[in-house]
Design a protein around this motif. Sequence first.
Motif, PDB file in Angstrom:
ATOM      1  N   SER A 142      49.590  51.272  37.995  1.00 51.00           N
ATOM      2  CA  SER A 142      49.957  49.938  38.472  1.00 51.00           C
ATOM      3  C   SER A 142      51.217  49.472  37.742  1.00 51.00           C
ATOM      4  O   SER A 142      51.590  50.029  36.706  1.00 51.00           O
ATOM      5  CB  SER A 142      48.818  48.945  38.224  1.00 51.00           C
ATOM      6  OG  SER A 142      48.708  48.680  36.847  1.00 51.00           O
ATOM      7  N   GLU A 198      43.901  37.666  37.514  1.00 50.59           N
ATOM      8  CA  GLU A 198      43.560  37.705  36.086  1.00 50.59           C
ATOM      9  C   GLU A 198      44.824  37.807  35.230  1.00 50.59           C
ATOM     10  O   GLU A 198      44.992  37.069  34.253  1.00 50.59           O
ATOM     11  CB  GLU A 198      42.641  38.906  35.806  1.00 50.59           C
ATOM     12  CG  GLU A 198      42.235  38.993  34.348  1.00 50.59           C
ATOM     13  CD  GLU A 198      41.328  40.172  34.072  1.00 50.59           C
ATOM     14  OE1 GLU A 198      40.112  40.042  34.282  1.00 50.59           O
ATOM     15  OE2 GLU A 198      41.832  41.225  33.643  1.00 50.59           O
ATOM     16  N   THR A 217      47.923  40.544  39.609  1.00 51.22           N
ATOM     17  CA  THR A 217      46.544  40.118  39.902  1.00 51.22           C
ATOM     18  C   THR A 217      46.328  38.696  39.390  1.00 51.22           C
ATOM     19  O   THR A 217      47.075  38.217  38.531  1.00 51.22           O
ATOM     20  CB  THR A 217      45.490  41.025  39.227  1.00 51.22           C
ATOM     21  OG1 THR A 217      45.624  40.881  37.810  1.00 51.22           O
ATOM     22  CG2 THR A 217      45.642  42.477  39.618  1.00 51.22           C
ATOM     23  N   TYR A 244      45.737  43.399  27.144  1.00 52.76           N
ATOM     24  CA  TYR A 244      45.295  44.768  27.439  1.00 52.76           C
ATOM     25  C   TYR A 244      45.886  45.713  26.387  1.00 52.76           C
ATOM     26  O   TYR A 244      46.995  45.516  25.923  1.00 52.76           O
ATOM     27  CB  TYR A 244      45.785  45.209  28.818  1.00 52.76           C
ATOM     28  CG  TYR A 244      45.347  44.315  29.944  1.00 52.76           C
ATOM     29  CD1 TYR A 244      44.026  44.297  30.370  1.00 52.76           C
ATOM     30  CD2 TYR A 244      46.264  43.483  30.585  1.00 52.76           C
ATOM     31  CE1 TYR A 244      43.630  43.479  31.412  1.00 52.76           C
ATOM     32  CE2 TYR A 244      45.868  42.665  31.633  1.00 52.76           C
ATOM     33  CZ  TYR A 244      44.554  42.660  32.040  1.00 52.76           C
ATOM     34  OH  TYR A 244      44.176  41.857  33.065  1.00 52.76           O
ATOM     35  N   ASN A 269      51.611  46.792  36.111  1.00 50.50           N
ATOM     36  CA  ASN A 269      51.230  46.274  34.797  1.00 50.50           C
ATOM     37  C   ASN A 269      51.115  47.407  33.784  1.00 50.50           C
ATOM     38  O   ASN A 269      51.551  47.292  32.634  1.00 50.50           O
ATOM     39  CB  ASN A 269      49.863  45.575  34.899  1.00 50.50           C
ATOM     40  CG  ASN A 269      49.984  44.087  34.711  1.00 50.50           C
ATOM     41  OD1 ASN A 269      51.082  43.544  34.682  1.00 50.50           O
ATOM     42  ND2 ASN A 269      48.847  43.419  34.577  1.00 50.50           N
ATOM     43  N   GLU A 317      42.676  55.139  43.922  1.00 48.63           N
ATOM     44  CA  GLU A 317      41.613  55.023  42.910  1.00 48.63           C
ATOM     45  C   GLU A 317      40.794  56.302  42.809  1.00 48.63           C
ATOM     46  O   GLU A 317      40.118  56.536  41.810  1.00 48.63           O
ATOM     47  CB  GLU A 317      40.690  53.843  43.241  1.00 48.63           C
ATOM     48  CG  GLU A 317      41.362  52.470  43.241  1.00 48.63           C
ATOM     49  CD  GLU A 317      41.834  52.002  41.878  1.00 48.63           C
ATOM     50  OE1 GLU A 317      41.396  52.581  40.868  1.00 48.63           O
ATOM     51  OE2 GLU A 317      42.670  51.073  41.827  1.00 48.63           O
ATOM     52  N   ARG A 342      39.553  37.626  41.249  1.00 48.72           N
ATOM     53  CA  ARG A 342      40.031  38.131  39.961  1.00 48.72           C
ATOM     54  C   ARG A 342      41.052  39.271  40.088  1.00 48.72           C
ATOM     55  O   ARG A 342      42.087  39.256  39.430  1.00 48.72           O
ATOM     56  CB  ARG A 342      38.842  38.604  39.121  1.00 48.72           C
ATOM     57  CG  ARG A 342      39.224  38.958  37.693  1.00 48.72           C
ATOM     58  CD  ARG A 342      38.011  39.473  36.938  1.00 48.72           C
ATOM     59  NE  ARG A 342      37.152  38.425  36.449  1.00 48.72           N
ATOM     60  CZ  ARG A 342      37.177  37.959  35.199  1.00 48.72           C
ATOM     61  NH1 ARG A 342      38.021  38.454  34.338  1.00 48.72           N
ATOM     62  NH2 ARG A 342      36.345  37.018  34.836  1.00 48.72           N
ATOM     63  N   ASN A 343      40.751  40.265  40.941  1.00 44.40           N
ATOM     64  CA  ASN A 343      41.642  41.425  41.014  1.00 44.40           C
ATOM     65  C   ASN A 343      42.559  41.409  42.239  1.00 44.40           C
ATOM     66  O   ASN A 343      43.182  42.413  42.554  1.00 44.40           O
ATOM     67  CB  ASN A 343      40.813  42.716  41.000  1.00 44.40           C
ATOM     68  CG  ASN A 343      40.103  42.868  39.671  1.00 44.40           C
ATOM     69  OD1 ASN A 343      40.700  42.686  38.612  1.00 44.40           O
ATOM     70  ND2 ASN A 343      38.812  43.143  39.720  1.00 44.40           N
ATOM     71  N   ARG A 344      42.623  40.263  42.905  1.00 48.65           N
ATOM     72  CA  ARG A 344      43.497  40.193  44.074  1.00 48.65           C
ATOM     73  C   ARG A 344      44.914  39.806  43.678  1.00 48.65           C
ATOM     74  O   ARG A 344      45.131  39.173  42.650  1.00 48.65           O
ATOM     75  CB  ARG A 344      42.955  39.154  45.068  1.00 48.65           C
ATOM     76  CG  ARG A 344      42.068  39.803  46.125  1.00 48.65           C
ATOM     77  CD  ARG A 344      41.467  38.796  47.029  1.00 48.65           C
ATOM     78  NE  ARG A 344      42.444  38.057  47.832  1.00 48.65           N
ATOM     79  CZ  ARG A 344      42.099  37.146  48.725  1.00 48.65           C
ATOM     80  NH1 ARG A 344      40.821  36.876  48.932  1.00 48.65           N
ATOM     81  NH2 ARG A 344      43.010  36.495  49.411  1.00 48.65           N
ATOM     82  N   SER A 345      45.874  40.198  44.524  1.00 46.67           N
ATOM     83  CA  SER A 345      47.250  39.774  44.281  1.00 46.67           C
ATOM     84  C   SER A 345      47.354  38.276  44.568  1.00 46.67           C
ATOM     85  O   SER A 345      46.863  37.820  45.605  1.00 46.67           O
ATOM     86  CB  SER A 345      48.188  40.547  45.209  1.00 46.67           C
ATOM     87  OG  SER A 345      49.393  39.836  45.337  1.00 46.67           O
TER      88      SER A 345
END
Lengths: 242, 472
Positions: A116, B103, B101, A216, A118, A17, B137-140
């Motif tokens: 990522s 989400e 994730t 997205y 995604n 990040e 929310r952002n966890r696997s």
Amino acid sequence: MFNLSQKGKTRSILLNEASPLRRLDPRSKLFVSIALSLAVMLPLDKLIIFIGVYIIFIAWARLLLEMARQTWRLRWILLFLFVIDWWLVSFELAAVITLRLILLSGVFALFFSTTSTNELSMALESLRIPYRFAFSINLAFQSIGLLQEEWQAIREAQQSRGILVKFDGIRQLIKQVNDLIALTVPAIVLATRRAWAITEAAYSRGFDSPQRVSYYQLQMNWIDWLFIGLILAIMLTFIFWR
Amino acid sequence: MPVVLEAQEISFIYPQNNRGLAPVSLSLAENEGVFISGNSGSGKSTFTRCLSGLIPHLYRGEFSGKVLIHGDSTQDLPMWELADRVGLVFQNPAHQMLAPTVEAEILFGLENLGISRADMKQRLEEIFGFFKLEPFRNRSPHTLSGGEQQKLALASILARQPEIFIFDEPLSMLDTTSALEFVAHVENLINKGKSAVICEHRDKFLENSTHFRKFLLPGIHQPPAEQQDITHPDYPESLDQFQLQVRNLSVEKSGNKIIREMSFSLDSGQIVAIVGRNGAGKTTLLRSLVGLQKHNGDICINNGTINQKPHFRMVFQNPDIQLFNPSVKDEILFKVSRPNMQRYEWLLEMLDLRRYEDTPPLLLSEGEKRRLALALTLMQNGKHGVLLDEPALGQDQHHKDILIQLLKKLSQAGFLVIFTTHDLELAAHADHLILISPQGIVADGPTHEVLHADSAWQQIGLVRPDWMTFDV
């Protein structure tokens, strides 16, 4: 996370990040990665200078550690190829091939430490790759960690039955064919079942829908174009510089 | 109430093993809940696949009859349109996670509905609020506990707002607290006008709900009735007496303490149940005892004169990680030097596997595979006993009874039998019960005492429903 690492057990590439490249559009990173990979065609003298420039760029992008890790994982393959090429052909060819592989592993680290799965999937989709292929690639990358864990679970379970495969040379390996089957058959069965379960789960949530809308959205900014322009300029300089 | 789903004499046979679903009819009205009960192998999962349209769309086999959803046949509608009307939640939530994730997992189904981004955002936030999933929310999804994963699986289906929900054994992997919460969520859906079909082995969780009508699935392969009353002979061998001593056992994984300073001792000939919430470290404890898990602290066997390392055999949760031989017989005898054929015969009888001796293990049903995994583990010489990780998972009452009988025979022969379970009624059959939490052992003692130690159960957050009986 780069892949679905269950309970943090598996080794995986973490998203960095802190890297400035993390904020770029995945399409620009995909384009740049492909462009950088073309440097493998450079002759040895230019390739050495290019790798030097590339390492400076990687250090600026705060990805030096990721590149070092990635290269370290390939150390035995690199060493093997270097020795074989030196022995069979020449030192120069061995050096060129090894440096090319180091460069490619660095490009791999650059892309996957900052993108990522995604984002990769969305980038592919926006490049007109059909959704089902982009989604499959996304899933394949996510599954690496799970497959590693399943393999480990199978090894442990079979080991507890006295099935212990040791890689002590080819002759020894041939003697252990039955034991190898004890590991590979369950691995294939589990992978097939997982693939089937995922197929069912995807179709039961409308995977084949013709009306899909992506939540997205990707957005190329001026910084992406600047990044692409800069890398292109460097590449062209190296290609046409005599 | 109008009928929303109707199965008309449907049946299905899988080509690979000639098993499947015997002809069955069912109708489901709006605002109604049906709970499908049936023995292992009666075709409950196949039935859910037929009702949701996965059969015949994704499966090859012999399908007959008709499933109508709002009057339209599932055969005539494409899968994506069926998915809009029917939401299906599978048995193992970990196997249906598709996104990196939480989400993205919920969004996967929403994106396929073709609704606007604003609508997706609204539904997403509603679902996060309703299921209190915001911290994840952002966890696997694969880093969540079993209960959280099952909640996420329901959330990702609920976000799509189908009229009908179908669940395939959603409670099998959940502890009692998570299972009751899950049932409450489904009851809430029915109160809001939705319809639900749940196929489940853990009957009592649903029998005690006023929201569900019970429906018994006939099944193709029922266990022969005469087998129910057979008295089995004793285990053909016996072990010497010993004591297992565990002192200050700690396990750390990726910087997280999974087990903290556990100490206990157990005697040979005991049946011991280890109970705790999802993620309390039950499996890790068994792995430590069998020597698969790096740990701190001592684990040793004291036979009165010397201390030695324990020698247990372990039956793993997923039988598929061990099965590969061409027949059940080959599987059980693989790598067993000088097999004790008396023990082999005893296991075949005891575990109801005789008729499958020449069958390839991969063609057995899930329950049969579990019994086979138990047989092949017991064929190995575990000098001190056997450890079983969730042995009752997916087993109907008949096969749970077989399992209990087997464990009793083993303990009578001097084996130390330790098993983990979410099924408190199975745990009630143990001689000794250990309650664990991530903080360590909460209660440890004779089963009847621990079962009534209210404060311990409150401390670990496990509910013992009023309808649950612990009479053995």
